[in-house]
Scaffold this motif. Structure first.
Motif, PDB file in Angstrom:
ATOM      1  N   SER A 139       0.825  -1.212   0.000  1.00  0.00           N
ATOM      2  CA  SER A 139       0.000   0.000   0.000  1.00  0.00           C
ATOM      3  C   SER A 139       0.857   1.259   0.000  1.00  0.00           C
ATOM      4  O   SER A 139       0.322   2.368  -0.039  1.00  0.00           O
ATOM      5  CB  SER A 139      -0.933   0.008   1.220  1.00  0.00           C
ATOM      6  OG  SER A 139      -0.180   0.176   2.414  1.00  0.00           O
ATOM      7  N   GLN A 140       2.181   1.092   0.052  1.00  0.00           N
ATOM      8  CA  GLN A 140       3.090   2.240   0.069  1.00  0.00           C
ATOM      9  C   GLN A 140       3.689   2.426  -1.319  1.00  0.00           C
ATOM     10  O   GLN A 140       4.377   1.538  -1.836  1.00  0.00           O
ATOM     11  CB  GLN A 140       4.210   2.013   1.084  1.00  0.00           C
ATOM     12  CG  GLN A 140       3.722   1.811   2.512  1.00  0.00           C
ATOM     13  CD  GLN A 140       4.851   1.456   3.453  1.00  0.00           C
ATOM     14  OE1 GLN A 140       6.016   1.733   3.184  1.00  0.00           O
ATOM     15  NE2 GLN A 140       4.511   0.841   4.572  1.00  0.00           N
ATOM     16  N   ALA A 141       3.449   3.581  -1.895  1.00  0.00           N
ATOM     17  CA  ALA A 141       3.952   3.848  -3.245  1.00  0.00           C
ATOM     18  C   ALA A 141       5.470   3.793  -3.301  1.00  0.00           C
ATOM     19  O   ALA A 141       6.056   3.298  -4.269  1.00  0.00           O
ATOM     20  CB  ALA A 141       3.455   5.219  -3.723  1.00  0.00           C
ATOM     21  N   PHE A 144       6.839   0.127  -3.521  1.00  0.00           N
ATOM     22  CA  PHE A 144       6.461  -0.732  -4.642  1.00  0.00           C
ATOM     23  C   PHE A 144       7.658  -1.129  -5.491  1.00  0.00           C
ATOM     24  O   PHE A 144       7.818  -2.302  -5.843  1.00  0.00           O
ATOM     25  CB  PHE A 144       5.421  -0.026  -5.529  1.00  0.00           C
ATOM     26  CG  PHE A 144       5.119  -0.778  -6.795  1.00  0.00           C
ATOM     27  CD1 PHE A 144       4.241  -1.840  -6.792  1.00  0.00           C
ATOM     28  CD2 PHE A 144       5.763  -0.454  -7.988  1.00  0.00           C
ATOM     29  CE1 PHE A 144       3.981  -2.555  -7.944  1.00  0.00           C
ATOM     30  CE2 PHE A 144       5.511  -1.159  -9.149  1.00  0.00           C
ATOM     31  CZ  PHE A 144       4.618  -2.210  -9.129  1.00  0.00           C
ATOM     32  N   GLN A 225      -0.276  -4.080  -8.635  1.00  0.00           N
ATOM     33  CA  GLN A 225      -0.794  -2.714  -8.634  1.00  0.00           C
ATOM     34  C   GLN A 225      -2.090  -2.609  -7.843  1.00  0.00           C
ATOM     35  O   GLN A 225      -2.932  -3.505  -7.870  1.00  0.00           O
ATOM     36  CB  GLN A 225      -1.031  -2.290 -10.088  1.00  0.00           C
ATOM     37  CG  GLN A 225      -1.142  -0.812 -10.327  1.00  0.00           C
ATOM     38  CD  GLN A 225      -1.255  -0.515 -11.809  1.00  0.00           C
ATOM     39  OE1 GLN A 225      -2.326  -0.661 -12.392  1.00  0.00           O
ATOM     40  NE2 GLN A 225      -0.158  -0.130 -12.427  1.00  0.00           N
ATOM     41  N   ASN A 229      -0.765   2.368  -4.495  1.00  0.00           N
ATOM     42  CA  ASN A 229       0.610   2.513  -5.010  1.00  0.00           C
ATOM     43  C   ASN A 229       0.632   2.942  -6.472  1.00  0.00           C
ATOM     44  O   ASN A 229       1.661   2.872  -7.133  1.00  0.00           O
ATOM     45  CB  ASN A 229       1.395   1.210  -4.835  1.00  0.00           C
ATOM     46  CG  ASN A 229       0.793   0.036  -5.596  1.00  0.00           C
ATOM     47  OD1 ASN A 229       0.178   0.195  -6.651  1.00  0.00           O
ATOM     48  ND2 ASN A 229       0.967  -1.169  -5.063  1.00  0.00           N
ATOM     49  N   THR A 232       3.370   5.242  -8.370  1.00  0.00           N
ATOM     50  CA  THR A 232       4.667   4.713  -8.822  1.00  0.00           C
ATOM     51  C   THR A 232       4.528   3.440  -9.646  1.00  0.00           C
ATOM     52  O   THR A 232       5.446   3.086 -10.383  1.00  0.00           O
ATOM     53  CB  THR A 232       5.584   4.413  -7.621  1.00  0.00           C
ATOM     54  OG1 THR A 232       4.936   3.501  -6.731  1.00  0.00           O
ATOM     55  CG2 THR A 232       5.958   5.687  -6.879  1.00  0.00           C
ATOM     56  N   SER A 233       3.396   2.762  -9.555  1.00  0.00           N
ATOM     57  CA  SER A 233       3.246   1.479 -10.257  1.00  0.00           C
ATOM     58  C   SER A 233       2.614   1.612 -11.641  1.00  0.00           C
ATOM     59  O   SER A 233       2.647   0.664 -12.418  1.00  0.00           O
ATOM     60  CB  SER A 233       2.414   0.506  -9.419  1.00  0.00           C
ATOM     61  OG  SER A 233       1.088   0.979  -9.274  1.00  0.00           O
TER      62      SER A 233
END
Length: 284
Positions: A139-141, A144, A225, A229, A232-233
């Motif tokens: 859940s943290q960008a 990822f 994905q 995130n 960044t994903s």
């Protein structure tokens, strides 16, 4: 040679003709050649889109991070395995490092999600045991890219080392004997005999890696994905899938995909030119 030649003709070269829809307002009823010409309209629409540069940035960051980690690791593993003289131990290490490559991407992603679960994942259990707080990594960008790259390194390193092991098998044994006579240590033999011996293979793999820099794997990114995130994903490949398949914007997604392929072609030509001038080895 007929089967691989037919494979490339049917599945690689013939589909290239479909890239023409990037320059048309493709309509399923009218077909590829019957649809109206649009010129560079879809390319202009992509670059005017505020998310375009974020997509390019995310794709480049993830690709460069992956290459920085996964390119040297197979070389290091191959050099280490080449130094092992105990046959059973060597084969055991090879088996455990090769095995993840043959696990499907869907299974790998399922394993990653289970291991990183904030409630029951083994990674968070270890963090709690060591006195740290549990964390929901997916859940943290910011996390990822590391999750993707290091899990990819675990999956790909062993199998990617095979080509370097094959190259090491072709190194002249007399060079090892001469190095031993000169009093060279193991590290010195690796630096002065092994690495120069496999340098042509390293250069070729490097050129191919740079040539596919913008074509990072779609499946794993898409499966990892989530809305948390996405900053960044979201990369070019997942964007093309969503626009082309989900939203049915076939011409627009074809334009984005064609732009991606052109960048890869330019990169591979530049790196090949540099490699030929510096090392004398290249793809052509």
């Amino acid at each position: 040679m007929i089967p691989p030649i037919l494979y490339f003709i049917i599945f690689k070269y013939i589909p290239m003709g479909g890239a023409i829809i990037a320059f048309k307002d493709y309509n399923i009823i009218q077909g590829v050649f019957g649809s109206d010409w649009a010129g560079l309209k879809h390319f202009e629409a992509f670059f005017r889109n505020p998310v375009a540069w974020d997509l390019i940035k995310n794709t480049l960051y993830l690709s460069l991070y992956q290459m920085a980690v996964t390119f040297p690791l197979p070389i290091i593993l191959a050099l280490a395995l080449n130094e092992i003289r105990h046959g059973i131990f060597k084969r055991t290490v090879q088996m455990f490092t090769y095995a993840p490559y043959f696990i499907s991407t869907v299974i790998i992603v399922s394993m990653i999600i289970i291991m990183l679960s904030p409630r029951s994942g083994i990674i968070n259990d270890m963090l709690l045991f060591l006195g740290f707080e549990s964390s929901n990594f997916l859940s943290q960008a910011d996390a990822f890219r590391s999750v993707y790259v290091w899990s990819d390194a675990w999956q790909q390193t062993g199998y990617a080392a095979i080509i370097y092991l094959a190259a090491l098998a072709g190194v002249d044994k007399q060079q090892y004997e001469a190095a031993k006579v000169d009093g060279a240590s193991r590290i010195q033999r690796i630096l002065n005999v092994d690495i120069p011996g496999i340098m042509p293979a390293i250069v070729i793999i490097m050129i191919l890696s740079v040539g596919s820099l913008m074509s990072i794997g779609f499946e794993k990114v898409y499966l990892l994905q989530n809305p948390l995130n996405l900053s960044t994903s979201e990369i070019l490949q997942t964007y093309v899938y969503k626009m082309g398949i989900i939203n049915a914007s076939f011409s627009f997604s074809a334009a984005v995909g064609l732009f991606n392929s052109i960048i890869n072609l330019i990169l591979i030509m530049i790196v090949n030119l540099i490699a030929r001038r510096v090392t004398g080895t290249g793809l052509w």
